[in-house]
Design a protein around this motif. Structure first.
Motif, PDB file in Angstrom:
ATOM      1  N   GLN A  56      49.652  19.152  76.540  1.00 29.35           N
ATOM      2  CA  GLN A  56      50.321  18.355  75.205  1.00 29.35           C
ATOM      3  C   GLN A  56      51.201  17.252  75.729  1.00 29.35           C
ATOM      4  O   GLN A  56      52.230  17.674  76.488  1.00 29.35           O
ATOM      5  CB  GLN A  56      50.645  19.014  74.128  1.00 29.35           C
ATOM      6  N   LEU A  57      50.830  16.031  75.510  1.00 26.61           N
ATOM      7  CA  LEU A  57      51.619  14.847  75.829  1.00 26.61           C
ATOM      8  C   LEU A  57      51.929  14.137  74.544  1.00 26.61           C
ATOM      9  O   LEU A  57      51.360  13.987  73.706  1.00 26.61           O
ATOM     10  CB  LEU A  57      50.774  13.975  76.604  1.00 26.61           C
ATOM     11  N   VAL A  58      53.436  13.615  74.444  1.00 22.53           N
ATOM     12  CA  VAL A  58      53.850  13.178  73.456  1.00 22.53           C
ATOM     13  C   VAL A  58      54.775  11.787  73.657  1.00 22.53           C
ATOM     14  O   VAL A  58      55.775  12.184  74.409  1.00 22.53           O
ATOM     15  CB  VAL A  58      54.688  13.938  72.338  1.00 22.53           C
TER      16      VAL A  58
ATOM     17  N   ALA B  54      48.762   9.938  80.441  1.00 23.79           N
ATOM     18  CA  ALA B  54      47.746  10.618  80.596  1.00 23.79           C
ATOM     19  C   ALA B  54      48.064  11.403  81.712  1.00 23.79           C
ATOM     20  O   ALA B  54      48.740  11.139  82.720  1.00 23.79           O
ATOM     21  CB  ALA B  54      46.392   9.894  80.673  1.00 23.79           C
ATOM     22  N   ALA B  55      47.520  12.574  82.167  1.00 24.00           N
ATOM     23  CA  ALA B  55      47.669  13.530  83.175  1.00 24.00           C
ATOM     24  C   ALA B  55      46.313  13.994  83.752  1.00 24.00           C
ATOM     25  O   ALA B  55      45.470  14.175  82.886  1.00 24.00           O
ATOM     26  CB  ALA B  55      48.515  14.858  82.675  1.00 24.00           C
TER      27      ALA B  55
ATOM     28  N   TRP C  91      45.562  13.449  77.197  1.00 26.23           N
ATOM     29  CA  TRP C  91      45.914  12.063  76.867  1.00 26.23           C
ATOM     30  C   TRP C  91      46.888  12.655  75.703  1.00 26.23           C
ATOM     31  O   TRP C  91      46.529  13.424  74.874  1.00 26.23           O
ATOM     32  CB  TRP C  91      44.822  11.449  76.235  1.00 26.23           C
ATOM     33  N   GLY C  92      47.942  11.481  75.496  1.00 21.96           N
ATOM     34  CA  GLY C  92      48.837  11.577  74.579  1.00 21.96           C
ATOM     35  C   GLY C  92      48.278  10.662  73.399  1.00 21.96           C
ATOM     36  O   GLY C  92      47.210  10.169  73.530  1.00 21.96           O
ATOM     37  N   GLN C  93      48.828  10.613  72.191  1.00 18.41           N
ATOM     38  CA  GLN C  93      48.271   9.914  70.831  1.00 18.41           C
ATOM     39  C   GLN C  93      48.818   8.436  71.190  1.00 18.41           C
ATOM     40  O   GLN C  93      48.210   7.611  70.244  1.00 18.41           O
ATOM     41  CB  GLN C  93      49.023  10.582  69.892  1.00 18.41           C
TER      42      GLN C  93
END
Length: 125
Positions: free
Chosen positions: A3-5, A96-97, A115-117
């Protein structure tokens, strides 16, 4: 599942600076190659900067010399320092990772799994 924020977006005048952050949930963050992308209204998403898990970096020509990508593995955070901002930098910015263990940088969005939001950056006088 990573999770990416993202955070740190905002409004700034031309010539100003911002630093974007992207916090990751994954404890093996150091093993991920990552990137920042952006998408302006009516345009396709484009890669801005990428950092490999080993630390190598790569930039789009449009931001080279103005933007700096970095990652703090202890804090599990990706950064994008943006200087000398221009109105054409206005966009939603996404971190993004790549998949775990993919060692190389890339600006091809199809290479990224997580991907983050997004966080909005607006450059205007």
């Amino acid at each position: 599942q990573v999770q990416l924020v993202e955070s740190g977006g905002g409004s700034v005048q031309p010539g100003g600076s911002l630093r974007l952050s992207c916090a990751a949930s994954e404890y093996t963050f150091s093993s991920y190659s990552m990137a920042w992308f952006r998408q302006a209204p009516g345009k396709e998403r484009e890669g801005v900067a990428s950092i490999a898990s080993y630390g190598g970096t790569y930039y789009a020509d449009s931001v080279k010399g103005r933007f700096t990508i970095s990652k703090d593995n202890a804090k599990r955070t990706l950064y994008l320092r943006m200087n000398s901002l221009k109105p054409e930098d206005t966009a939603m910015y996404y971190c993004a990772a790549r998949a775990y263990g993919d060692r190389y940088y890339s600006l091809d969005e199809t290479d990224f799994r997580y991907w983050g939001q997004g966080t909005q950056v607006t450059v205007s006088s």
